[in-house]
Motif scaffolding. Structure first.
Motif, PDB file in Angstrom:
ATOM      1  N   SER A   1      48.668  33.271  52.327  1.00  7.75           N
ATOM      2  CA  SER A   1      47.546  34.502  52.529  1.00  7.75           C
ATOM      3  C   SER A   1      47.367  34.966  50.774  1.00  7.75           C
ATOM      4  N   ILE A   2      46.226  35.232  50.630  1.00 11.44           N
ATOM      5  CA  ILE A   2      45.822  35.685  49.241  1.00 11.44           C
ATOM      6  C   ILE A   2      44.878  37.124  49.228  1.00 11.44           C
ATOM      7  N   THR A   3      44.847  37.654  48.122  1.00 10.69           N
ATOM      8  CA  THR A   3      43.741  38.777  47.979  1.00 10.69           C
ATOM      9  C   THR A   3      42.805  38.462  46.972  1.00 10.69           C
ATOM     10  N   ALA A   4      41.591  38.716  47.102  1.00 14.85           N
ATOM     11  CA  ALA A   4      40.535  38.341  46.277  1.00 14.85           C
ATOM     12  C   ALA A   4      40.570  39.290  45.094  1.00 14.85           C
ATOM     13  N   GLN A   5      40.120  38.663  44.039  1.00 15.31           N
ATOM     14  CA  GLN A   5      39.794  39.513  42.771  1.00 15.31           C
ATOM     15  C   GLN A   5      38.606  40.241  42.639  1.00 15.31           C
ATOM     16  N   GLY A   6      38.491  41.108  41.840  1.00 15.03           N
ATOM     17  CA  GLY A   6      37.285  41.956  41.776  1.00 15.03           C
ATOM     18  C   GLY A   6      36.108  40.964  41.153  1.00 15.03           C
ATOM     19  N   VAL A   7      34.926  41.791  40.823  1.00  9.84           N
ATOM     20  CA  VAL A   7      33.843  40.794  40.431  1.00  9.84           C
ATOM     21  C   VAL A   7      34.274  40.491  38.944  1.00  9.84           C
ATOM     22  N   THR A   8      33.854  38.793  39.083  1.00 10.60           N
ATOM     23  CA  THR A   8      34.305  38.369  37.669  1.00 10.60           C
ATOM     24  C   THR A   8      33.395  36.988  37.511  1.00 10.60           C
ATOM     25  N   VAL A   9      33.129  36.421  36.682  1.00 13.87           N
ATOM     26  CA  VAL A   9      32.605  35.252  36.221  1.00 13.87           C
ATOM     27  C   VAL A   9      33.565  34.127  35.611  1.00 13.87           C
ATOM     28  N   SER A  10      34.840  34.500  35.681  1.00 13.33           N
ATOM     29  CA  SER A  10      35.961  33.744  35.379  1.00 13.33           C
ATOM     30  C   SER A  10      37.111  34.006  36.082  1.00 13.33           C
ATOM     31  N   PRO A  11      37.065  33.502  37.445  1.00 13.84           N
ATOM     32  CA  PRO A  11      37.872  33.603  38.222  1.00 13.84           C
ATOM     33  C   PRO A  11      39.297  32.868  38.032  1.00 13.84           C
ATOM     34  N   THR A  12      40.525  33.539  38.396  1.00 17.65           N
ATOM     35  CA  THR A  12      41.659  32.723  38.227  1.00 17.65           C
ATOM     36  C   THR A  12      42.228  32.416  39.497  1.00 17.65           C
ATOM     37  N   SER A  13      43.218  31.293  39.665  1.00 17.57           N
ATOM     38  CA  SER A  13      43.812  30.707  40.673  1.00 17.57           C
ATOM     39  C   SER A  13      44.426  31.831  41.441  1.00 17.57           C
ATOM     40  N   ARG A  14      44.101  32.125  42.758  1.00 18.89           N
ATOM     41  CA  ARG A  14      45.101  33.086  43.451  1.00 18.89           C
ATOM     42  C   ARG A  14      46.496  32.611  43.969  1.00 18.89           C
ATOM     43  N   ALA A  15      46.391  30.986  44.403  1.00 20.10           N
ATOM     44  CA  ALA A  15      47.548  30.366  44.645  1.00 20.10           C
ATOM     45  C   ALA A  15      47.189  28.933  44.592  1.00 20.10           C
ATOM     46  N   SER A  16      47.876  28.018  45.130  1.00 23.64           N
ATOM     47  CA  SER A  16      47.719  26.657  45.196  1.00 23.64           C
ATOM     48  C   SER A  16      48.525  26.056  46.445  1.00 23.64           C
ATOM     49  N   ILE A  17      47.638  25.137  47.287  1.00 21.81           N
ATOM     50  CA  ILE A  17      48.371  24.592  48.498  1.00 21.81           C
ATOM     51  C   ILE A  17      48.209  23.210  48.673  1.00 21.81           C
ATOM     52  N   SER A  18      49.046  22.512  49.184  1.00 25.62           N
ATOM     53  CA  SER A  18      48.820  21.059  49.378  1.00 25.62           C
ATOM     54  C   SER A  18      48.352  20.705  50.711  1.00 25.62           C
ATOM     55  N   VAL A  19      47.677  19.683  50.834  1.00 29.06           N
ATOM     56  CA  VAL A  19      46.771  19.322  52.087  1.00 29.06           C
ATOM     57  C   VAL A  19      46.858  17.729  52.318  1.00 29.06           C
ATOM     58  N   PRO A  20      47.690  17.358  53.042  1.00 29.73           N
ATOM     59  CA  PRO A  20      48.012  15.908  53.484  1.00 29.73           C
ATOM     60  C   PRO A  20      46.873  15.297  53.901  1.00 29.73           C
ATOM     61  N   ALA A  21      46.654  14.003  53.487  1.00 26.39           N
ATOM     62  CA  ALA A  21      45.632  13.207  54.079  1.00 26.39           C
ATOM     63  C   ALA A  21      45.475  13.297  55.316  1.00 26.39           C
ATOM     64  N   GLY A  22      44.158  13.502  55.939  1.00 26.16           N
ATOM     65  CA  GLY A  22      43.831  13.450  57.277  1.00 26.16           C
ATOM     66  C   GLY A  22      44.219  14.525  58.117  1.00 26.16           C
ATOM     67  N   SER A  23      44.596  15.826  57.316  1.00 26.80           N
ATOM     68  CA  SER A  23      45.263  17.029  58.088  1.00 26.80           C
ATOM     69  C   SER A  23      44.533  18.178  57.562  1.00 26.80           C
ATOM     70  N   ALA A  24      44.941  19.344  57.893  1.00 28.09           N
ATOM     71  CA  ALA A  24      44.215  20.506  57.614  1.00 28.09           C
ATOM     72  C   ALA A  24      44.927  21.721  57.312  1.00 28.09           C
ATOM     73  N   ARG A  25      44.552  22.696  56.502  1.00 29.08           N
ATOM     74  CA  ARG A  25      45.599  23.952  56.213  1.00 29.08           C
ATOM     75  C   ARG A  25      44.661  25.250  56.336  1.00 29.08           C
ATOM     76  N   TRP A  26      45.160  26.356  56.812  1.00 30.19           N
ATOM     77  CA  TRP A  26      44.612  27.525  57.099  1.00 30.19           C
ATOM     78  C   TRP A  26      44.888  28.488  55.884  1.00 30.19           C
ATOM     79  N   VAL A  27      44.020  29.067  55.434  1.00 29.60           N
ATOM     80  CA  VAL A  27      44.222  30.321  54.218  1.00 29.60           C
ATOM     81  C   VAL A  27      43.800  31.650  54.936  1.00 29.60           C
ATOM     82  N   GLU A  28      44.417  32.569  54.724  1.00 28.61           N
ATOM     83  CA  GLU A  28      44.064  33.820  54.903  1.00 28.61           C
ATOM     84  C   GLU A  28      43.630  34.603  53.682  1.00 28.61           C
TER      85      GLU A  28
END
Length: 284
Positions: A35-62
Motif C-alpha cells: 500500500s502506497i500514497t501518491a506524491q503531489g504534482v511532479t515531473v521527477s517522481p521518486t519510487s514509493r516502494a518496490s515489489i517482487s513479481v514472480p514469473a507467471g504470477s500477479a501482485r496487487w498494489v493499493e
C-alpha cells in the motif's frame, strides 16, 4: 380459465420464479501486497516502494491519491519491469480501467494493446505542448485526477522473476497547453495566416477529446480550408472529426469554411504522455 389450468399456470410461474432466485456472491476485494500514497504534482517522481513479481504470477498494489487541487492527472508507473503488465483498477478491484506494457501507450482494453505495434520515442513538437513534456520511463497510465484509493495489478508475463519492481504514483499537469478544450462550446482557437500552419495538441488520457476552432487571419485569403491530421509517433487510432466526417491521420478533409470547429480523439481507447501522443492539424 378452468381451475386445473389455473393451477398448472401457478405451478409453472412458481417454478420460474424459483429458477430466477439466484444468489450472487460479491467478489471479495483483492488483498494488496503493498500500500502506497501518491506524491503531489511532479515531473521527477521518486519510487514509493518496490515489489517482487514472480514469473507467471500477479501482485496487487493499493494506492491512495490524496486531495490535490493543482493536479490534472493521476499517474501510476512502474520501473525495472521488463515483461510486467500494469493494470489500473477501480477502488474495489472489480473493474479494470487501464492497461499498459510500455512507456509509450496505454489503453482501456488489453485486446487493443495486443493488436498494436508500439512506436519508438520521438521529439515533442508544437508550440501548444509544454516545453520538456513529461515522459514515462516504464509502463504507465494516467487518468483525470480524483482523490481516491485505487487498486493496481502487476502481471509478470515473462518466464523470469522480476525483483524490485519500482512503484511510482504521483500527480501531473497537462502538457497540452490547450486544455481544457473538451467541448465544442469551449474550443481552443487557432488563427491561421498561411498554408502549412495549424494547431497542435496531445491526447493524455483515454477519454481526452480536443476541440479546435480554426479561424482564418488576414494572411489567409481563401474562404475555405482543408485540414489534415498528422500524428507520426502515436501508436493509437487517432482521428479528426470535421464537418461530421471522421478522417484518419494523413487523409485530407473536404473543404471547410473558415471558423470551423473540429474534434481530435482516439477511436480505440488509447492515450499516452504528450511525448508519444502529440498530433498536429495542418491547413492546406
Amino acid at each position: 380459465m378452468s381451475s386445473i389450468r389455473m393451477l398448472i399456470a401457478a405451478v409453472v410461474l412458481a417454478a420460474l420464479l424459483a429458477a430466477c432466485n439466484v444468489t450472487i456472491t460479491p467478489t471479495p476485494r483483492p488483498t494488496p501486497s503493498e500500500s502506497i500514497t501518491a506524491q503531489g504534482v511532479t515531473v521527477s517522481p521518486t519510487s514509493r516502494a518496490s515489489i517482487s513479481v514472480p514469473a507467471g504470477s500477479a501482485r496487487w498494489v493499493e494506492v491512495t491519491y490524496p486531495s490535490n487541487a493543482s493536479a490534472d492527472l493521476m499517474y501510476f508507473e512502474i520501473g525495472n519491469a521488463a515483461g510486467v503488465r500494469l493494470e489500473f483498477y477501480n477502488q474495489t478491484g472489480s473493474v479494470r480501467q487501464l492497461v499498459s506494457r510500455s512507456a509509450s501507450l496505454f489503453a482501456d482494453q488489453l485486446s487493443t494493446l495486443d493488436s498494436l505495434s508500439i512506436s519508438a520515442p520521438d521529439e515533442v513538437g508544437g508550440s501548444a505542448i509544454r516545453p520538456g513534456a513529461y515522459q514515462c520511463l516504464g509502463p504507465c497510465v494516467a487518468t483525470p485526477y480524483v482523490a481516491s484509493t485505487r487498486l493496481v495489478r502487476l502481471v509478470n508475463e515473462g518466464t523470469s522473476d522480476r525483483n524490485s519492481v519500482e512503484l511510482f504514483a504521483y500527480g501531473g499537469l497537462y502538457d497540452d497547453l490547450n486544455e481544457p478544450n473538451e467541448s465544442a462550446d469551449d474550443p481552443a482557437v487557432f488563427t491561421v495566416e498561411s498554408p502549412g500552419e495549424g494547431p497542435t495538441g496531445a491526447l493524455e488520457h483515454v477519454n481526452d477529446r480536443d476541440f479546435h476552432r480554426i479561424q482564418c487571419g488576414a494572411g489567409f485569403t481563401e474562404p475555405n480550408l482543408r485540414l489534415t491530421l498528422r500524428a507520426s509517433v502515436f501508436s493509437g487510432d487517432v482521428a479528426m472529426i470535421a464537418g461530421g466526417v471522421t478522417y484518419r491521420r494523413d487523409v485530407p478533409s473536404d473543404f471547410l469554411p473558415c471558423g470551423s470547429t473540429v474534434e481530435v480523439r482516439t477511436l480505440d481507447g488509447t492515450a499516452a504522455t504528450a511525448t508519444y501522443s502529440t498530433y498536429s492539424i495542418v491547413v492546406d
